[in-house]
Design a protein around this motif. Structure first.
Motif, PDB file in Angstrom:
ATOM      1  N   ASN A   7     -18.502  43.231  47.239  1.00  0.00           N
ATOM      2  CA  ASN A   7     -18.106  42.365  48.042  1.00  0.00           C
ATOM      3  C   ASN A   7     -17.722  43.168  49.364  1.00  0.00           C
ATOM      4  OD1 ASN A   7     -15.861  43.958  47.516  1.00  0.00           O
ATOM      5  ND2 ASN A   7     -14.345  42.334  47.683  1.00  0.00           N
ATOM      6  N   ASN A   8     -18.645  44.488  49.402  1.00  0.00           N
ATOM      7  CA  ASN A   8     -18.570  45.290  50.621  1.00  0.00           C
ATOM      8  C   ASN A   8     -19.688  46.203  50.608  1.00  0.00           C
ATOM      9  OD1 ASN A   8     -17.676  47.465  52.565  1.00  0.00           O
ATOM     10  ND2 ASN A   8     -15.939  46.048  52.942  1.00  0.00           N
ATOM     11  N   VAL A   9     -20.308  46.544  51.663  1.00  0.00           N
ATOM     12  CA  VAL A   9     -21.449  47.315  51.587  1.00  0.00           C
ATOM     13  C   VAL A   9     -21.046  48.795  51.393  1.00  0.00           C
ATOM     14  CG1 VAL A   9     -22.979  46.126  53.217  1.00  0.00           C
ATOM     15  CG2 VAL A   9     -21.353  47.745  54.195  1.00  0.00           C
ATOM     16  N   ALA A  10     -19.801  48.920  51.514  1.00  0.00           N
ATOM     17  CA  ALA A  10     -19.471  50.276  51.117  1.00  0.00           C
ATOM     18  C   ALA A  10     -19.378  50.536  49.627  1.00  0.00           C
ATOM     19  CB  ALA A  10     -18.091  50.713  51.693  1.00  0.00           C
ATOM     20  N   TYR A  11     -19.464  49.402  48.764  1.00  0.00           N
ATOM     21  CA  TYR A  11     -19.155  49.712  47.470  1.00  0.00           C
ATOM     22  C   TYR A  11     -20.767  49.486  46.691  1.00  0.00           C
ATOM     23  CZ  TYR A  11     -14.565  48.281  48.289  1.00  0.00           C
ATOM     24  OH  TYR A  11     -13.015  48.334  48.764  1.00  0.00           O
ATOM     25  N   THR A  12     -21.590  50.174  47.397  1.00  0.00           N
ATOM     26  CA  THR A  12     -22.729  50.427  47.075  1.00  0.00           C
ATOM     27  C   THR A  12     -23.328  51.865  46.984  1.00  0.00           C
ATOM     28  OG1 THR A  12     -24.094  50.207  49.141  1.00  0.00           O
ATOM     29  CG2 THR A  12     -23.490  48.161  48.022  1.00  0.00           C
ATOM     30  N   SER A  13     -24.608  52.232  46.542  1.00  0.00           N
ATOM     31  CA  SER A  13     -24.927  53.530  46.557  1.00  0.00           C
ATOM     32  C   SER A  13     -25.667  53.857  47.656  1.00  0.00           C
ATOM     33  CB  SER A  13     -25.658  53.832  45.258  1.00  0.00           C
ATOM     34  OG  SER A  13     -26.653  53.352  45.119  1.00  0.00           O
ATOM     35  N   GLY A  14     -26.401  52.801  48.279  1.00  0.00           N
ATOM     36  CA  GLY A  14     -27.082  53.167  49.398  1.00  0.00           C
ATOM     37  C   GLY A  14     -26.622  53.564  50.773  1.00  0.00           C
ATOM     38  N   ARG A  15     -27.563  54.159  51.785  1.00  0.00           N
ATOM     39  CA  ARG A  15     -27.060  54.529  52.984  1.00  0.00           C
ATOM     40  C   ARG A  15     -26.053  53.613  53.839  1.00  0.00           C
ATOM     41  NH1 ARG A  15     -29.174  53.774  58.311  1.00  0.00           N
ATOM     42  NH2 ARG A  15     -28.518  55.254  59.541  1.00  0.00           N
ATOM     43  N   LEU A  16     -25.014  54.072  54.266  1.00  0.00           N
ATOM     44  CA  LEU A  16     -23.871  53.210  55.036  1.00  0.00           C
ATOM     45  C   LEU A  16     -24.042  53.816  56.438  1.00  0.00           C
ATOM     46  CD1 LEU A  16     -21.785  51.435  54.431  1.00  0.00           C
ATOM     47  CD2 LEU A  16     -20.224  52.950  54.276  1.00  0.00           C
ATOM     48  N   PRO A  17     -24.719  52.761  57.386  1.00  0.00           N
ATOM     49  CA  PRO A  17     -24.980  53.372  58.567  1.00  0.00           C
ATOM     50  C   PRO A  17     -23.444  53.716  59.327  1.00  0.00           C
ATOM     51  CG  PRO A  17     -26.120  51.634  58.155  1.00  0.00           C
ATOM     52  CD  PRO A  17     -25.195  51.629  56.835  1.00  0.00           C
ATOM     53  N   LEU A  18     -23.524  54.428  60.364  1.00  0.00           N
ATOM     54  CA  LEU A  18     -22.027  54.748  61.329  1.00  0.00           C
ATOM     55  C   LEU A  18     -21.475  53.650  61.603  1.00  0.00           C
ATOM     56  CD1 LEU A  18     -23.978  57.543  63.328  1.00  0.00           C
ATOM     57  CD2 LEU A  18     -21.972  57.824  61.930  1.00  0.00           C
TER      58      LEU A  18
END
Length: 393
Positions: free
Chosen positions: A187-198
């Motif tokens: 439910n949040n892009v932070a909870y994935t393993s991919g790159r997290l942009p600034l």
């Protein structure tokens, strides 16, 4: 105090000090700040005198020095006020005195940085138990925007202890604390393993969290490096290089939205300017999270492309190598940083079969942090201990 007298032709009192200097105090201010129990609630240090009882044109009927370095003023209605000399001098209306008081209230000035920054570091345990170390932590957090605390237990709970050290943590829709790890149906892009942009966290809230705490419990074997950028420093650079882009990002209200279910179900929405500026036009807060920037763009069609061009210019400047600090958190590290100033990101990583990368996160408001900083400042000054300087500065 050596002498006190009314200033002829005005509603002021003049105080002459032992060093030969003078201070002028408007009578209306003196009456407004009477220290007696009728006008001030001592237990709360809160004004009890209603404003409607204050005469803006009041003048002292009599003023004289009293024993104990006090000024005693009698007002036309017979009410008497006493003021200690040290209290008055600290509130002198001279430009230099006012500047000194404001610097004490607002605490350290910020220091700007780029990729050359060596992260300030302090031991986690010392911050919890030693006032000098805690003061060094929060002072550096205000000045530099980031401090890395080393040696926390590599298990959940360390942030709750830091929260108690500050006073309390901020509750959000993701809970008092939250785990950042690869999750199914995230439910949040932070909870994935991919790159997290600034990005900065939570611009979808009316009042985004001021300070973020990230505790590394487990780290990925490959990837997962953290990235930090001093967003206010880069905003100043943007103003120098592309003043039109800066003005556009400081003037355009951008819609942000976040919906889902976590601590509870939520549907939040807010308009934020990418670069918040103060009355002087100086950047004071960054509100930039591309993941939660809403599809709604509340501008006329002819302003859409200029807005995107300005945003791209800022984003490219943020990602320039001269501005990005890259490092890898180790289990037991607690990264504490200014969410109004810094943008943070993460490189992608391979999720491990057994556990994998896991960080515990929490927020605190700057009101809470600065309150504790002022209290710690007074404590260490009283004990004449300034605390250790963080390593890396």
């Amino acid at each position: 105090m050596q002498e006190a007298e009314a200033v002829e032709g005005s509603r002021e009192l003049r105080v002459r000090w032992a060093d030969g200097s003078e201070s002028r105090f408007p009578c209306v201010w003196l009456r407004d700040n009477c220290r007696c129990p009728r006008c001030l609630l001592p237990s709360a240090q809160a004004r009890a005198l209603p404003l409607e009882q204050l005469d803006v044109d009041v003048a002292a009927r009599h003023a004289a020095l009293a024993p104990g370095d006090k000024l005693r003023v009698t007002w036309p209605d017979g009410h008497a006020s006493e003021y200690e000399g040290a209290w008055l001098r600290a509130r002198c209306f001279s430009e230099a005195a006012r500047a000194r008081v404001q610097s004490e209230l607002f605490l350290p000035e910020r220091r700007w940085w780029g990729s050359e920054l060596e992260l300030p570091r302090l031991p986690f345990d010392e911050v919890l138990r030693d006032a000098g170390s805690a003061y060094a932590w929060l002072r550096t957090l205000r000045e530099t925007g980031v401090v890395l605390l080393r040696g926390a237990p590599a298990r959940p709970g360390a942030l709750l202890a830091l929260g108690r050290r500050l006073g309390f943590l901020r509750l959000t829709f993701y809970g008092p604390t939250w785990l950042v790890q690869d999750k199914a149906d995230a439910n949040n892009v932070a909870y994935t393993s991919g790159r997290l942009p600034l990005h900065t966290d939570y611009p979808a809230l009316q009042h985004p969290p001021g300070v973020q705490l990230l505790h590394c419990i487990e780290q990925a074997a490959a990837g997962g490096e953290s990235e930090l950028v001093d967003g206010l420093h880069v905003a100043r650079r943007l103003r120098e290089r592309s003043p039109d882009a800066f003005r556009l990002l400081a003037a355009t209200a951008v819609d942000y939205a976040d919906t889902g279910t976590d601590y509870c179900d939520f549907a939040v929405h807010c308009k934020q300017r990418i670069i918040d500026v103060d009355a002087r036009g100086e950047p004071v807060r960054i509100n930039y999270n591309n993941a939660t920037r809403a599809s709604v763009l509340d501008v006329a069609p002819e302003h859409v492309r200029p807005f995107y061009a300005a945003l791209r210019a800022f984003d490219e400047l943020l990602r320039h190598p001269e501005h990005v600090v890259t490092f890898k958190l180790e289990p037991g590290d607690v990264l504490t940083f200014d969410n109004w100033r810094l943008l943070h990101g993460r490189r992608g990583y391979e999720p491990g079969r057994a556990g994998g990368r896991c960080l515990e996160g929490a927020y605190a408001d700057w009101d809470v942090v600065l309150s504790r900083l002022r209290l710690l400042r007074d404590e260490v000054r009283g004990g004449r201990a300034q605390g250790p300087a963080p390593a890396g500065q």
